[in-house]
Design an enzyme around this catalytic site. Structure first.
Site, mmCIF file in Angstrom:
data_model
loop_
_atom_site.group_PDB
_atom_site.id
_atom_site.type_symbol
_atom_site.label_atom_id
_atom_site.label_comp_id
_atom_site.label_asym_id
_atom_site.label_seq_id
_atom_site.Cartn_x
_atom_site.Cartn_y
_atom_site.Cartn_z
ATOM 1 N N SER A 1 0.803 -1.230 0.000
ATOM 2 C CA SER A 1 0.000 0.000 0.000
ATOM 3 C C SER A 1 0.832 1.275 0.000
ATOM 4 O O SER A 1 0.287 2.368 -0.094
ATOM 5 C CB SER A 1 -0.969 0.001 1.173
ATOM 6 O OG SER A 1 -0.258 0.131 2.362
ATOM 7 N N LYS B 1 -6.688 3.482 8.666
ATOM 8 C CA LYS B 1 -5.758 4.437 8.068
ATOM 9 C C LYS B 1 -6.352 5.846 8.079
ATOM 10 O O LYS B 1 -5.666 6.820 8.391
ATOM 11 C CB LYS B 1 -5.434 4.013 6.635
ATOM 12 C CG LYS B 1 -4.533 2.793 6.570
ATOM 13 C CD LYS B 1 -4.332 2.366 5.133
ATOM 14 C CE LYS B 1 -3.382 1.192 5.042
ATOM 15 N NZ LYS B 1 -3.272 0.676 3.681
#
Ligand code: ADP
Length: 851
Positions: free
Chosen positions: A742, A785
């Site tokens: 990511s 996140k």
């Protein structure tokens, strides 16, 4: 060395003088050596000597008084025993000394003392075990009768001893195998004799004389033994009589009456048996227990197995075979309990209620095991406790972190010393009912080892098809676990063994937003801490801004555990203040009245860093309630641990903010890049996993292939970015291992900033996987996140397009405060990451070249 064979000793022997005992040929003696002469002998003859001869010494019984032992050599006894030193052990405590193990070989006589110091050495003459004696001529005929008589007594004596002792049996065999002439010496050293008597035997050089002298000693010993056996027998008879009383009494009564039962209460084993019979254990268990108790009755108490068996039986009795609490499940009440105990976590509460509702409708649900997965401190354990509360069941937590031995789960077999049941059975014993709620904490931290796989053992525990007959190794009989409600918790599913994960229904418990944390603090944590510290809201006030201050500046976590600890620290500091105040109030002479103004104002204005700890104002009783503001915070918790550092760190090109997911929740992550002259190498630091390294290579390849389009050049102005250039990418914090795809978009942005010399916007964070062709692929952990970015004060978040659906999970107020940029291609990411966009110059260049 066979006892009958001849021996040849050296003609000069060093002499060891012994006070303690007299060594006779054929026997072995342990003697302590501490006099200077003897110590010297040991050191220079035995410890340094290398040949077998050097380990032969003369042992002379020292007949002089040991207390008057002086430097001068005493008058030596003329006859001694040549001996072989078999073992020397040195020790320094309590004073330096040696312990010698010596075996007597034969008699000798001192002819002449050759030297006295440092240890005596003498010229000697061997007296027995010489060639001419061992050839056995006259002994048999001349001493025939005497030796026969001696042998008879010797056999009689040995047979009176307990033949089951191996040493006695061996002695019996030796009597037949040893030559007769060796027997007087050996038996004298075995039976009870004084040193004086032994000395006489030593001096009896003639064999006939020796036989004659030893026979009375043997007879004396035999008589002594006879007497002893007689007294022992009469005592045993007494004991037997005592034991016999009981069975008789039983027979007379026929059956056990009430009175008798009372008497038997004193007898533990009988009590235990009674308990076993009245307990509700399974038939199989009862059978085993009765067998064990039968064995126990026959066992002497001193046997180690006695305690082992008893412990086992006591556990069996204590286990809740048939004891359970009654479920009082009412969904409406359950909802209230869950809501009262926990703020937010709607998804989790909803699923738990569904689960409970199904249980209510269909008792004995064989459904999947619930497994709460989320960062630490988000309330997983605490929800488990609430579930037990709503059901009215006992709660027991089993910490599985670091468990690597399957016997931890399934117990040790009873053959081991110190064996014990596993944690499941132990837990049942602790709660005392067979239908508790067991929280299997941290199933993701089970480890494998040589002692077997605990996860495999857990499978059996959790499988509803098998766990009604769970067999703990220690119990060795099946126990029904089907009534136990198991709930598991974990930080991540990645490390849960797949077979175990398969048995569980995973419910994700994400981290909290700042607003949620504030609510949790004020609704739950602060009241709990106040109660814990004996404080009341009239004594302390923590406004919401202060809580926010603690959350943003003193903690950086997904859950609320650190926040709880900080609140605890504040309460402790205030408790000291309050206690001091009370103390002073209790002493009127010192209790000067303070200014008496509005306390809140006083603290708010005056609460300088010293306000809590300053001893100068101790003279004043603290004014209530104590308001915790930023000054007080700094005073109690120290300077803030975290700053809003994002904008500072983004003040130069080559830095971008990424978003990472860890088992502890979401985190923001700075990616830094720098370039220098070199061979076109890429250096990656920060403990990166393979996937992350690949992302970095992908990012560079994409940028190199698009360098012209974006006018990206290296230091020498070339579009080949790696020409004469090395690139270094670093991912702080360097000590934490990172992996996953990511970070792709962040690496591209960071490098684009480095090569274009432009700053990345300071309020942007991003996450997304990239492909070589510049596509942005979806990633996991979006909610955590986003919360991390929100916590860090970032305003814009670049996410993969296909992650749009994950945004629905995020609380509306958080969504409102953030701007989301959904990107399908890297071009969109770059456009959003830089102020004023990141325009491609492709068409322009294309035209130029045409011209
Ligand atoms: P975990 O098991 O997830 O590591 P805990 O259950 O031990 O976390 O929770 C830590 C503390 O935080 C507990 O005191 C718990 O009561 C509190 N807590 C966590 N989440 C909430 C919530 N949503 N509402 C109230 N208290 C909470």
């Amino acid at each position: 060395m066979a006892a009958g064979s001849a021996i040849q000793i050296p003609s000069r022997l060093p002499l060891l003088l012994t006070h303690e005992s007299v060594l006779l040929p054929g026997s072995t003696m342990r003697t302590s050596v501490d006099s200077p002469r003897n110590m010297q002998l040991v050191r220079s003859r035995l410890l340094k000597g290398t040949s077998l001869r050097s380990t032969i010494i003369g042992v002379i019984p020292n007949t002089s008084d040991p207390t008057s032992d002086c430097d001068d050599l005493p008058n030596l006894h003329r006859i001694g025993t040549a001996a072989l030193a078999v073992q020397v052990v040195g020790s320094n405590w309590p004073k330096p000394h040696y312990t010698l193990l010596v075996t007597g070989l034969c008699r000798f006589q001192i002819l002449q003392l050759l030297k006295e110091k440092p240890y005596p050495v003498a010229e000697v003459q061997q007296l027995d075990r010489l060639e001419q004696f061992t050839n056995g001529h006259k002994s048999e005929e001349e001493l025939g009768e005497l030796s026969e008589q001696f042998y008879k007594y010797a056999v009689q004596l040995v047979e009176m001893l307990d033949m089951s002792v191996p040493a006695v049996a061996k002695l019996r065999r030796l009597l037949d195998n040893l030559p007769r002439e060796a027997l007087p010496d050996i038996l004298t050293s075995i039976i009870r004799t004084t040193n004086q008597e032994k000395l006489q035997i030593l001096d009896a050089v003639r064999l006939e004389e020796r036989f004659k002298m030893t026979i009375p000693l043997l007879v004396r010993q035999i008589e002594g033994l006879k007497l002893l056996q007689k007294t022992r027998k009469s005592k045993q008879d007494d004991d037997k009589r005592v034991v016999a009383i009981r069975p008789n009494r039983r027979i007379t009564h026929g059956s056990i009456t009430e009175d008798e039962e009372e008497e038997e209460d004193h007898d533990d084993v009988v009590m235990l048996e009674k308990k076993i019979r009245t307990s509700s254990m399974s038939e199989q268990a009862l059978k085993v227990c009765l067998k064990e108790i039968k064995r126990l009755k026959k066992m002497p108490q001193s046997m180690p197995e006695y305690a082992l068996t008893r412990n086992y039986l006591e556990l069996m009795v204590e286990l809740p075979w048939n004891k359970s609490t009654k479920d009082r499940l009412e969904i409406r009440a359950a909802r209230i309990v869950l809501d009262n105990d926990h703020y937010a976590m709607e998804k989790l509460k909803k699923r738990v209620l569904e689960y409970l509702a199904v249980r209510q409708l269909k008792n004995n649900l064989k459904g999947p095991i619930l497994c709460f997965v989320g960062p630490p401190g988000v309330g997983k354990t605490s929800v488990g406790r609430s579930i037990a509360k709503t059901l009215g069941r006992e709660f027991h937590r089993i910490a599985l972190g670091g468990v690597c031995d399957q016997s931890d789960i399934r117990g040790h077999r009873r053959t081991y010393v110190g064996s014990m049941p596993g944690r499941i059975i132990n837990g049942l014993k602790t709660v005392g009912v067979n239908n508790p709620v067991f929280l299997l904490d941290e199933v993701d931290k089970l480890a494998k080892s040589l002692q077997g796989d605990p996860a495999a053992a857990l499978l059996e525990v959790l499988d509803p098809e098998q766990n009604h007959s769970f067999t703990d190794h220690y119990l060795n009989v099946a126990f029904d676990l089907s009534q136990v409600l198991f709930i598991a918790t974990a930080n991540t599913t990645a490390t849960i063994p797949p077979a175990l994960l398969d048995r569980m229904e995973v419910i994700q418990v994400p981290g909290y937003t700042q607003e949620e944390k504030i609510e949790i603090a004020h609704r739950h944590l602060i009241p709990k801490q106040l109660e814990l510290h004996g404080l009341t809201p009239q004594q302390i006030q923590i406004p919401q801004v202060t809580t926010l201050g603690i959350i943003t500046r003193y903690t950086r976590e997904a859950g609320v555990r650190a926040l709880d600890r900080k609140l605890g620290a504040i309460c402790r500091a205030v408790a000291v203040k309050v206690a001091e105040g009370q103390h002073k109030e209790a002493k009127p002479d010192r209790a000067e009245v303070g200014e008496g103004e509005d306390c809140k104002e006083h603290i708010a204005e005056d609460a300088k860093p010293e306000s809590i700890s300053d001893t100068a104002d101790l003279a004043l009783p603290p004014e209530m309630p104590i308001l915790i503001d930023f000054h007080a915070l700094k005073d109690i918790l120290g300077p803030p641990l975290y700053d809003m550092e994002v904008s500072e760190r983004l003040s130069q090109p080559g830095v971008a903010v990424g978003l990472a997911w860890t088992p502890l929740g979401g985190e923001i992550m700075f990616v830094e890049a720098s370039r220098m002259e070199g061979e076109g190498q890429l250096t990656l630091t920060g403990q990166l996993g393979d996937v992350m390294k690949e992302s970095a290579h992908l990012a560079i390849s994409w940028l190199r292939s698009n360098a012209k389009r974006y006018q990206l050049t290296n230091a020498s102005g070339s579009f080949d970015l790696l020409d004469n250039t090395d690139i270094h990418l670093h991912f702080p914090a360097g000590a934490v291992t990172k992996d996953g795809p990511s970070a792709g978009v962040t690496i591209v942005t960071c490098l684009a900033s480095l090569f274009s010399g432009r700053l990345v916007c300071s309020d942007v964070a991003m996450t997304g996987e990239i492909t070589l062709r510049g596509l942005v692929l979806p990633v996991g952990g979006i909610k955590d996140k986003v919360l991390a970015a929100h916590r860090a004060g970032l305003k814009r978040i670049i996410l993969p397009e296909r992650n749009e659906k994950d945004l629905e999970e995020i609380a509306a107020h958080v969504r409102q405060e953030l701007t989301f940029v959904l990107a399908g291609r890297l071009e969109q990411v770059l456009n959003a990451a830089f102020d004023g966009g990141f325009a491609a110059k492709a068409t322009l260049e294309h035209l130029n070249s045409k011209l």
